[in-house]
Structure formats: C-alpha cells, structure tokens
Write a protein that holds these residues in place. Structure first.
Motif, PDB file in Angstrom:
ATOM      1  N   TRP A   1      32.962   7.524  19.880  1.00  0.00           N
ATOM      2  CA  TRP A   1      33.571   6.749  20.958  1.00  0.00           C
ATOM      3  C   TRP A   1      32.447   6.411  21.922  1.00  0.00           C
ATOM      4  O   TRP A   1      31.876   7.298  22.551  1.00  0.00           O
ATOM      5  CB  TRP A   1      34.666   7.569  21.618  1.00  0.00           C
ATOM      6  CG  TRP A   1      35.619   6.777  22.454  1.00  0.00           C
ATOM      7  CD1 TRP A   1      35.821   6.909  23.797  1.00  0.00           C
ATOM      8  CD2 TRP A   1      36.518   5.759  22.021  1.00  0.00           C
ATOM      9  NE1 TRP A   1      36.796   6.034  24.226  1.00  0.00           N
ATOM     10  CE2 TRP A   1      37.238   5.309  23.143  1.00  0.00           C
ATOM     11  CE3 TRP A   1      36.783   5.161  20.777  1.00  0.00           C
ATOM     12  CZ2 TRP A   1      38.203   4.295  23.080  1.00  0.00           C
ATOM     13  CZ3 TRP A   1      37.743   4.162  20.710  1.00  0.00           C
ATOM     14  CH2 TRP A   1      38.444   3.748  21.846  1.00  0.00           C
TER      15      TRP A   1
ATOM     16  N   PRO B   1      30.315   3.765  24.859  1.00  0.00           N
ATOM     17  CA  PRO B   1      30.441   2.757  25.920  1.00  0.00           C
ATOM     18  C   PRO B   1      30.146   1.370  25.358  1.00  0.00           C
ATOM     19  O   PRO B   1      29.289   1.204  24.493  1.00  0.00           O
ATOM     20  CB  PRO B   1      29.377   3.169  26.941  1.00  0.00           C
ATOM     21  CG  PRO B   1      29.034   4.590  26.616  1.00  0.00           C
ATOM     22  CD  PRO B   1      29.258   4.748  25.147  1.00  0.00           C
ATOM     23  N   ASP B   2      30.880   0.365  25.859  1.00  0.00           N
ATOM     24  CA  ASP B   2      30.688  -0.992  25.355  1.00  0.00           C
ATOM     25  C   ASP B   2      29.750  -1.830  26.220  1.00  0.00           C
ATOM     26  O   ASP B   2      29.532  -3.010  25.952  1.00  0.00           O
ATOM     27  CB  ASP B   2      32.027  -1.707  25.196  1.00  0.00           C
ATOM     28  CG  ASP B   2      32.775  -1.887  26.523  1.00  0.00           C
ATOM     29  OD1 ASP B   2      32.192  -1.625  27.594  1.00  0.00           O
ATOM     30  OD2 ASP B   2      33.948  -2.292  26.473  1.00  0.00           O
ATOM     31  N   GLY B   3      29.193  -1.236  27.285  1.00  0.00           N
ATOM     32  CA  GLY B   3      28.272  -1.952  28.151  1.00  0.00           C
ATOM     33  C   GLY B   3      28.952  -2.769  29.226  1.00  0.00           C
ATOM     34  O   GLY B   3      28.287  -3.377  30.062  1.00  0.00           O
TER      35      GLY B   3
ATOM     36  N   GLN C   1      33.102   3.494  17.015  1.00  0.00           N
ATOM     37  CA  GLN C   1      31.991   3.162  16.129  1.00  0.00           C
ATOM     38  C   GLN C   1      32.148   4.012  14.875  1.00  0.00           C
ATOM     39  O   GLN C   1      32.213   5.239  14.959  1.00  0.00           O
ATOM     40  CB  GLN C   1      30.658   3.451  16.807  1.00  0.00           C
ATOM     41  CG  GLN C   1      29.435   3.173  15.944  1.00  0.00           C
ATOM     42  CD  GLN C   1      28.151   3.458  16.695  1.00  0.00           C
ATOM     43  OE1 GLN C   1      27.812   2.776  17.652  1.00  0.00           O
ATOM     44  NE2 GLN C   1      27.434   4.498  16.280  1.00  0.00           N
TER      45      GLN C   1
ATOM     46  N   PRO D   1      37.060  -2.836  16.527  1.00  0.00           N
ATOM     47  CA  PRO D   1      37.714  -3.622  17.579  1.00  0.00           C
ATOM     48  C   PRO D   1      38.828  -2.810  18.250  1.00  0.00           C
ATOM     49  O   PRO D   1      40.014  -3.107  18.120  1.00  0.00           O
ATOM     50  CB  PRO D   1      38.261  -4.823  16.811  1.00  0.00           C
ATOM     51  CG  PRO D   1      38.536  -4.299  15.437  1.00  0.00           C
ATOM     52  CD  PRO D   1      37.466  -3.257  15.177  1.00  0.00           C
ATOM     53  N   THR D   2      38.405  -1.755  18.957  1.00  0.00           N
ATOM     54  CA  THR D   2      39.363  -0.808  19.538  1.00  0.00           C
ATOM     55  C   THR D   2      39.012  -0.539  21.000  1.00  0.00           C
ATOM     56  O   THR D   2      38.661   0.590  21.365  1.00  0.00           O
ATOM     57  CB  THR D   2      39.340   0.520  18.751  1.00  0.00           C
ATOM     58  OG1 THR D   2      37.987   1.025  18.719  1.00  0.00           O
ATOM     59  CG2 THR D   2      39.828   0.319  17.320  1.00  0.00           C
ATOM     60  N   PRO D   3      39.096  -1.553  21.869  1.00  0.00           N
ATOM     61  CA  PRO D   3      38.712  -1.344  23.266  1.00  0.00           C
ATOM     62  C   PRO D   3      39.636  -0.350  23.959  1.00  0.00           C
ATOM     63  O   PRO D   3      40.849  -0.344  23.738  1.00  0.00           O
ATOM     64  CB  PRO D   3      38.855  -2.744  23.876  1.00  0.00           C
ATOM     65  CG  PRO D   3      39.868  -3.431  23.006  1.00  0.00           C
ATOM     66  CD  PRO D   3      39.616  -2.900  21.623  1.00  0.00           C
TER      67      PRO D   3
ATOM     68  N   GLN E   1      31.030  -1.443  14.288  1.00  0.00           N
ATOM     69  CA  GLN E   1      31.724  -1.406  15.566  1.00  0.00           C
ATOM     70  C   GLN E   1      33.185  -1.723  15.300  1.00  0.00           C
ATOM     71  O   GLN E   1      33.501  -2.665  14.568  1.00  0.00           O
ATOM     72  CB  GLN E   1      31.144  -2.428  16.533  1.00  0.00           C
ATOM     73  CG  GLN E   1      31.829  -2.454  17.889  1.00  0.00           C
ATOM     74  CD  GLN E   1      31.209  -3.494  18.809  1.00  0.00           C
ATOM     75  OE1 GLN E   1      30.044  -3.847  18.673  1.00  0.00           O
ATOM     76  NE2 GLN E   1      32.007  -3.989  19.736  1.00  0.00           N
TER      77      GLN E   1
ATOM     78  N   GLY F   1      33.906  -0.338  29.545  1.00  0.00           N
ATOM     79  CA  GLY F   1      34.910   0.205  28.642  1.00  0.00           C
ATOM     80  C   GLY F   1      34.281   0.986  27.498  1.00  0.00           C
ATOM     81  O   GLY F   1      33.075   1.261  27.493  1.00  0.00           O
ATOM     82  N   TYR F   2      35.103   1.313  26.516  1.00  0.00           N
ATOM     83  CA  TYR F   2      34.655   2.085  25.356  1.00  0.00           C
ATOM     84  C   TYR F   2      35.303   1.499  24.107  1.00  0.00           C
ATOM     85  O   TYR F   2      36.309   0.794  24.176  1.00  0.00           O
ATOM     86  CB  TYR F   2      35.072   3.553  25.488  1.00  0.00           C
ATOM     87  CG  TYR F   2      34.299   4.311  26.546  1.00  0.00           C
ATOM     88  CD1 TYR F   2      33.291   5.198  26.198  1.00  0.00           C
ATOM     89  CD2 TYR F   2      34.582   4.123  27.896  1.00  0.00           C
ATOM     90  CE1 TYR F   2      32.588   5.887  27.175  1.00  0.00           C
ATOM     91  CE2 TYR F   2      33.879   4.802  28.876  1.00  0.00           C
ATOM     92  CZ  TYR F   2      32.873   5.688  28.505  1.00  0.00           C
ATOM     93  OH  TYR F   2      32.165   6.358  29.474  1.00  0.00           O
ATOM     94  N   SER F   3      34.707   1.814  22.972  1.00  0.00           N
ATOM     95  CA  SER F   3      35.324   1.423  21.701  1.00  0.00           C
ATOM     96  C   SER F   3      34.806   2.349  20.606  1.00  0.00           C
ATOM     97  O   SER F   3      33.858   3.117  20.811  1.00  0.00           O
ATOM     98  CB  SER F   3      35.015  -0.041  21.355  1.00  0.00           C
ATOM     99  OG  SER F   3      33.636  -0.214  21.116  1.00  0.00           O
TER     100      SER F   3
END
Length: 200
Positions: free
Chosen positions: A138, A140-142, A149, A31-33, A29, A145-147
């Motif tokens: 790209w 969903p982060d739950g 992978q 660290p790119t919100p 994962q 947002g998104y980040s």
C-alpha cells in the motif's frame, strides 16, 4: 499500469527478508485509490471478493487450459505443493511477523497467506513448476492518497519451472494481467461506492 521491478525492490518491504532466493517477475500499480489505512479492504477483496478474478473470455480460457494441463501432467498434485515439495515461507518469518496477523487465504486462486501488516500483505502458492509469492503493498500516490502495488515473485522448480515461466509469459501479459487489473479496479470502485452509500 506495469511498473519497473525497482518499484518493488527499492521499497523497504518486510517480504524482502524472506524472499532473497525468489525472482521478482512482475510489478503492477493497481487502480485502487484510497486512504492510508485501506490495505485491509484490498486484502479482503482479494480473499473474499465476488468478482471474476480474470473477467475476460481470453483470460478465463487461458486459466482453464492451465488447470487442465496441470491435472494432466500432475503439476498441481499435493505432493508438489506447500509443506510437501517446499516448506511454507512462514517458517522463515522473523518473530514479530510470525506473531502478528497472518491474513486471509484466497479462494478464487489458491494462495495461502504468509503475513499481513499495516502496509503489506504476502501470500504464497507452490506446485511442481514453481513456488510463487503474491505481494500487495500500500503505497503513497504522490498526491496525498494511496493505492495498491502488486508484485509477483517466483522461484522456479529447476528447468521445468524456468521453461514453464518463459512459456506462459506472453499469455500473462496479453490475456491475464490486463483483465485481472481491470477487474480489481472495477471491484474496488464497486466496494468504494457501497462504503460511501453506507456512510451517508
């Protein structure tokens, strides 16, 4: 953060259509919100970012050692790369991906782009030890947002490739990946700050 292999294999990525004979080596994962349309920003960072790809003395030393060994043993000779030892994965693409955006090549570490969609990007490299794929999805982060992978897929070149991947495994986890992930996060934050200042 390192993720289970299933974090990549369970998603309906288009890259699965062309990498059935590759092994998923690692999934991380990033660290790119960001928002739902921000993959292009992350891809541009990979291709054109100004930061050090492995911003740590240990990581840089390991990369330098790897390139010196490659030069000494001929691992990175053009005859062992894409279009010579192995064909490009673009030859495997279904028509819609082949006709769509290809995406940018990278500079710091020489990956050649295979395809780019709204939520995934794949790039490849090959030498005498392996044929590798860098996949950025790209997701969903739950939390709305998104980040990013990141998955690394590998097809070793015979016994040499298998021994090579086994030999570098501890160095990847101890000296390369942690610094790489931190560097990606720092450059993403810097870019986000600049974009925020530009929009103000």
């Amino acid at each position: 953060m390192r993720l289970p292999i299933s974090a990549h294999t369970s998603r309906p990525w288009r890259v699965h259509e062309i990498t059935g004979d590759f092994h998923v080596e690692d999934v991380w994962q990033l660290p790119t919100p960001g928002g739902p349309d921000d993959l292009a920003l992350l891809v541009d960072q990979f291709a054109n970012g100004e930061g050090d790809p492995v911003p740590s003395p240990v990581g840089r030393a390991l990369f330098a050692l790897r390139w010196k060994l490659g030069a000494l043993l001929g691992w990175d000779a053009p005859s062992g790369g894409l279009g010579s030892r192995v064909p490009t994965l673009r030859d495997r693409l279904p028509a819609d991906l082949r006709e769509g955006p290809r995406g940018p090549d990278t500079k710091a570490v020489p990956f050649t782009s295979v395809f780019l969609t709204h939520d995934e990007w794949a790039a490849e490299m090959a030498n005498r030890t392996m044929h590798g794929v860098l996949h950025i999805g790209w997701v969903p982060d739950g939390a709305g947002g998104y980040s990013g992978q990141m998955a690394v897929l590998v097809k070793p070149n015979g016994r040499l490739g298998s021994l090579y991947m086994l030999g570098i495994k501890p160095f990847r986890y101890l000296g390369v990946y942690p610094a790489l992930i931190r560097g990606i996060g720092r450059e993403w934050q810097k870019g986000a700050a600049a974009r925020g200042a530009g929009a103000a």
